[in-house]
Scaffold this active site. Structure first.
Site, PDB file in Angstrom:
ATOM      1  CG  ASP A 161      -6.227   1.465  49.374  1.00  0.00           C
ATOM      2  OD1 ASP A 161      -5.100   1.567  48.862  1.00  0.00           O
ATOM      3  OD2 ASP A 161      -6.983   0.498  49.191  1.00  0.00           O
ATOM      4  CE  LYS A 189      -1.283   1.589  50.271  1.00  0.00           C
ATOM      5  NZ  LYS A 189      -2.549   0.863  50.119  1.00  0.00           N
TER       6      LYS A 189
END
Length: 692
Positions: free
Chosen positions: A366, A546
Site C-alpha cells: 500500500d 484491493k
C-alpha cells in the site's frame, strides 16, 4: 514499469452482516489457554511420577525417600497425569480414527494407551514393562507442544471488532429544529444526522447541508482529505475534519460500505486453506508403520514360541513410535522463531504466514503510510514579489489555529526555518476551499483551486508553469492570496519513507515482483512509483478492488504478500498469501494480517523472508530427525537385529526417545543465531534455494 488504473466504482450495498461462528472467533485462543492450564498441572503431577519410577531409579542409581505406600507413588501420579491430560489426545485420536485419517493425535493416543496398559499389567505382575514415568512425561511434553502450537497459530479474529470501532456509538439526529442524541442502532434510512468538526460519520449518506473536508483515509486510502459538499456521498467511519455537516442517511448497519469491508475481511480470512502440518503427515505415515511393525513383531515372536519377548517387544515398538520429538519438531521451531522475530520488531500472529513467506514471489505495498509516511510535507515554494521567509511568515500566521494536516505541514516548515513572527486575527474557515485571516490590516487567504474560483482569480503564467509541474507529479497545491493578488504557491506531498527505495531495490534483487497499490489519483501514484522503481502500479483502487487485485495476482499463479496499514487494506491483507501490517497502522489492519511490523520500516519484509527460510530449514531438520529416529528405532525395538545381538528394551527405548527430544529442542534453539538486521540479510535469489 506497468501502470494500471482501477475504475472508480461505488461500494456495493448488499447484506454484509458478518456472522462468524463463535468457535471460529475464539477457538484458537481458548485452545491455547486450555493446553496451557493442562500443561502446568500435568507438569506438577509428573514430577513425583518420575522421581518414584523404579526404571528411573535404576538408571540414575538413587533411592527417593521411602514411606508406607511409596511404591504406589509412580502409579498414582502417572495415572492422575494420564487422566488429567490424556483425554484431549484420546478424543482427538478417536476423531482421526473415525474419519479414517490417522495423524498426530492417533499416534499419541496409541502410545498413551500402550504405556498405561503395560504399566498397569506390570503393577499386577503380568509383564515387566513399567512405563509410568514415560506415560507422565509423554502427556506433559505433548501438552507443551500443543500449547506452543495453538499459541503460534491462533490468528486473531478481532479485525471485525476493530472495524466496528470506527463507528461512533451515538449519533446526533436532527428533527426539525431539535437535535437529539440516539444510539447508532436507532438510526433509520432518511434520518438526518449532525456531524460536528472532528466527528465520525455514523452511517453512509448524502450531505444535505454544509461542506467539509472529509478524511476518508481509513476507508478509501486517499491520503488527502476530500472536499465534500451538498449532494456528495459520504461513508460511515470517515471524519468531518474541519466543519459541521448534516447528512441524510442512505444506508445503515449491514448495508454500509464499512460493513462491506467487514464482510470482505471475514470471507478472505475464511478462504485461507489451512495447510496440514508436515508433522501430522509424518505422523499419519508413522502410525501405519508402527501398527504394521507391532503386528509383525508380535506374530513373529509368537511363532518363535517366546510369548514374553512378543509382548515386551510389541510394547517397545508401540512406545517408541509415540512422537515425543516429532510432536515438538514444529511447535518448538515456531516458538523460537516467533521469539527472535519479536525481538527484531516482527510479530508473527499466524504460523502459516511465516511458513509461506519463503515462497512469496510478489510483494504488494500500500502506498500511503507504508511506502510513504502518510504525512504531508512542503516540497516546493514559489513566490511572486515576496521572499520565501515573508511568505512562510504570512502562511504560518493564517494557518496557526488550523488542525488540517496541510496547515500543520506549513506551520512546521515555517517554524523549522525560523520565519519572522506575524499575528493573524479574524480567522475564517472557508469549508472545502481554504482559510482566511487579517494580518496587519490586510486580508490573506490560503487555499486550492476552489478558492481561486470563488475569488475569480487566475494563476499568473509564471506561477501556472510551476504549479502545473507540481500537479503532474501528484502534489497538492495551495495558493497564498493577499489583497486579491496571488503572491505565492506551496506544493505539499506525502513524504516517501527513506527506507522504501532500499526495500524495493533489495526485493527486486531477489527477483521478487513489486507492486504498489493506492486509492490516490493516478498522477500521485505514478510519481511515487517511478521514484521508488516499483514494477507495477495500481491507482484509484477502492477497498473491494484491493481485495480483487490481490486475487487477480494470485490467479496469475503468483504468491502474494500484501503490506499495508489502513482499514482499506484489511480485506487485501486477509486475502493475500501473507498479510503484513505496519505496526503504526490501524487495529483493523493489524488484526487482519498474519505478520505485524512493530516499526514502519518496509525493509523488514526482507527480514521476514530471511526468517521464513531459516525456520523452514529447522523444521525440516527437526522433522527428519524425529521421523528418522522412529524409522530406525522401530526395527531395533522389534528385534530385527537380534541376530547381531542388538536389542532394544523398553527402558533403552524410553532413553532414546528422551535423547531425540533433547536433540530437537537444541536444534530449534540454533535459530537464535539468525541475525535479522538488514546488513545480515541473505540476498540469494530464491531460485537458488532448495525449498523442499
Amino acid at each position: 514499469m506497468q501502470t494500471n488504473a482501477a475504475p472508480q466504482t461505488e461500494l456495493p450495498h448488499t447484506d454484509h452482516t458478518p456472522t462468524p461462528d463463535a468457535n471460529m472467533e475464539h477457538g484458537h485462543g481458548d485452545h491455547a489457554a486450555m493446553f496451557r492450564r493442562k500443561f502446568w498441572i500435568s507438569m506438577i503431577l509428573t514430577i513425583p511420577a518420575v522421581l518414584y519410577s523404579s526404571m528411573v531409579q535404576r538408571w540414575l542409581h538413587y533411592t527417593p525417600p521411602e514411606f508406607t505406600g511409596h511404591t504406589f507413588v509412580a502409579p498414582l501420579f502417572g495415572t492422575l497425569t494420564f487422566l488429567w491430560g490424556g483425554p484431549v489426545f484420546l478424543r482427538g485420536g478417536w476423531g482421526e480414527l473415525r474419519v479414517r485419517k490417522p495423524g498426530m493425535m492417533l499416534l499419541i493416543s496409541m502410545g498413551l494407551l500402550v504405556a498405561f496398559g503395560a504399566s498397569v499389567a506390570t503393577l499386577f505382575h503380568l509383564i515387566d514393562v513399567e512405563l509410568w514415568f514415560e506415560l507422565a512425561t509423554l502427556v506433559t511434553i505433548m501438552l507443551l507442544g500443543h500449547w506452543l502450537e495453538m499459541r503460534a497459530i491462533g490468528q486473531a479474529h478481532g479485525a471485525l471488532a476493530a472495524l466496528a470501532e470506527l463507528l461512533p456509538d451515538e449519533a446526533e439526529r436532527v428533527d426539525g429544529d431539535d437535535v437529539s442524541t440516539v444510539h447508532i442502532d436507532d438510526l433509520r434510512i432518511d434520518d438526518v444526522v449532525l456531524v460536528r468538526p472532528g466527528g465520525r460519520i455514523p452511517a453512509d449518506g448524502e450531505i444535505v447541508d454544509g461542506a467539509a473536508e472529509i478524511d476518508e483515509a481509513m476507508i478509501t486510502g486517499e491520503s488527502r482529505p476530500v472536499a465534500r459538499t451538498v449532494g456528495d456521498r459520504v461513508i460511515a467511519g470517515s471524519v468531518a475534519s474541519d466543519s459541521s455537516i448534516r447528512v441524510r442517511v442512505t444506508a445503515i448497519g449491514a448495508d454500509t460500505a464499512l460493513a462491506g469491508i467487514q464482510r470482505l475481511v471475514q470471507e478472505a480470512q475464511e478462504s485461507q486453506s489451512r495447510a496440514q502440518a508436515l508433522a501430522d503427515r509424518f505422523a499419519g505415515l508413522l502410525f501405519y508403520i508402527a501398527v504394521a511393525s507391532a503386528a509383525l513383531t508380535f506374530t513373529v515372536w509368537m511363532i518363535l514360541g517366546n510369548t514374553n519377548a512378543a509382548v515386551e517387544r510389541t510394547v517397545t515398538v508401540l512406545v517408541i513410535a509415540c512422537p515425543h520429538a516429532l510432536g515438538l519438531a514444529i511447535p518448538l521451531t515456531i516458538a523460537v522463531s516467533t521469539s527472535i522475530s519479536a525481538s527484531a520488531g516482527i510479530l508473527v500472529k499466524n504460523r502459516m504466514a511465516l511458513e509461506r513467506m519463503r515462497t512469496i514471489d510478489t510483494v504488494m505495498f500500500d502506498k500511503t503510510g507504508t511506502l510513504t509516511t502518510g504525512h504531508h510535507t512542503v516540497t516546493d515554494i514559489h513566490t511572486v514579489g515576496i521572499d520565501r521567509a515573508q511568505l512562510l511568515s504570512l502562511a504560518r500566521a493564517v494557518e496557526a489555529d488550523s488542525e488540517h494536516p496541510l496547515a500543520r505541514a506549513i506551520v512546521d516548515l515555517a517554524d523549522h526555518e525560523n520565519a519572522p513572527a506575524a499575528t493573524a486575527t479574524d480567522f475564517v474557515n472557508l469549508a472545502g476551499r481554504g482559510v482566511e485571516a487579517i494580518i496587519d490590516g490586510t486580508g490573506v487567504a490560503i487555499g486550492g483551486p476552489a478558492l481561486l474560483t470563488e475569488k475569480d482569480l487566475t494563476e499568473p503564467p509564471e506561477v501556472a508553469a510551476t504549479t502545473d509541474t507540481w500537479r503532474a507529479r501528484g502534489a497538492a497545491v495551495l495558493h497564498i492570496i493577499r489583497n486579491g493578488t496571488i503572491i505565492g504557491a506551496i506544493a505539499l506531498e506525502d513524504e516517501i519513507r527513506p527506507e522504501s527505495r532500499t526495500a524495493i531495490d533489495e526485493l527486486r534483487r531477489r527477483h521478487i515482483h513489486t507492486v504498489m497499490i493506492t486509492g490516490d489519483a493516478q498522477q500521485v501514484a505514478d510519481s511515487v512509483g517511478t521514484t521508488l522503481g516499483v514494477d507495477e502500479i495500481l491507482a484509484q483502487v477502492l477497498p473491494e478492488d484491493k481485495d480483487q487485485q490481490v486475487a487477480a495476482l494470485q490467479a496469475r499463479g503468483l504468491k502474494v504478500a500484501m503490506v499495508g496499514d489502513g482499514v482499506n487494506d484489511a480485506p487485501a491483507l486477509a486475502r493475500a498469501d501473507v498479510g503484513i501490517a505496519i505496526g503504526a497502522g490501524t487495529d483493523v489492519a493489524i488484526e487482519a494480517a498474519g505478520v505485524v511490523l512493530a516499526s514502519s520500516d518496509p525493509r523488514k519484509v526482507l527480514s521476514i523472508i530471511h526468517l521464513s527460510r531459516a525456520s523452514y530449514r529447522k523444521m525440516i531438520e527437526n522433522l527428519a530427525w524425529g521421523a528418522g529416529y522412529n524409522l530406525i528405532a522401530i526395527p531395533a525395538a522389534a528385534g530385527a537385529f537380534t541376530f547381531a545381538d542388538i536389542t532394544l528394551s523398553p527402558a533403552v527405548g524410553a532413553i532414546l526417545m528422551s535423547v531425540s527430544t533433547i536433540v530437537v529442542a537444541a536444534n530449534a534453539q540454533l535459530l537464535r543465531r539468525v541475525d535479522l538486521t538488514p546488513p545480515a540479510l541473505d540476498l540469494t535469489p530464491p531460485d537458488t534455494e532448495t525449498t523442499g
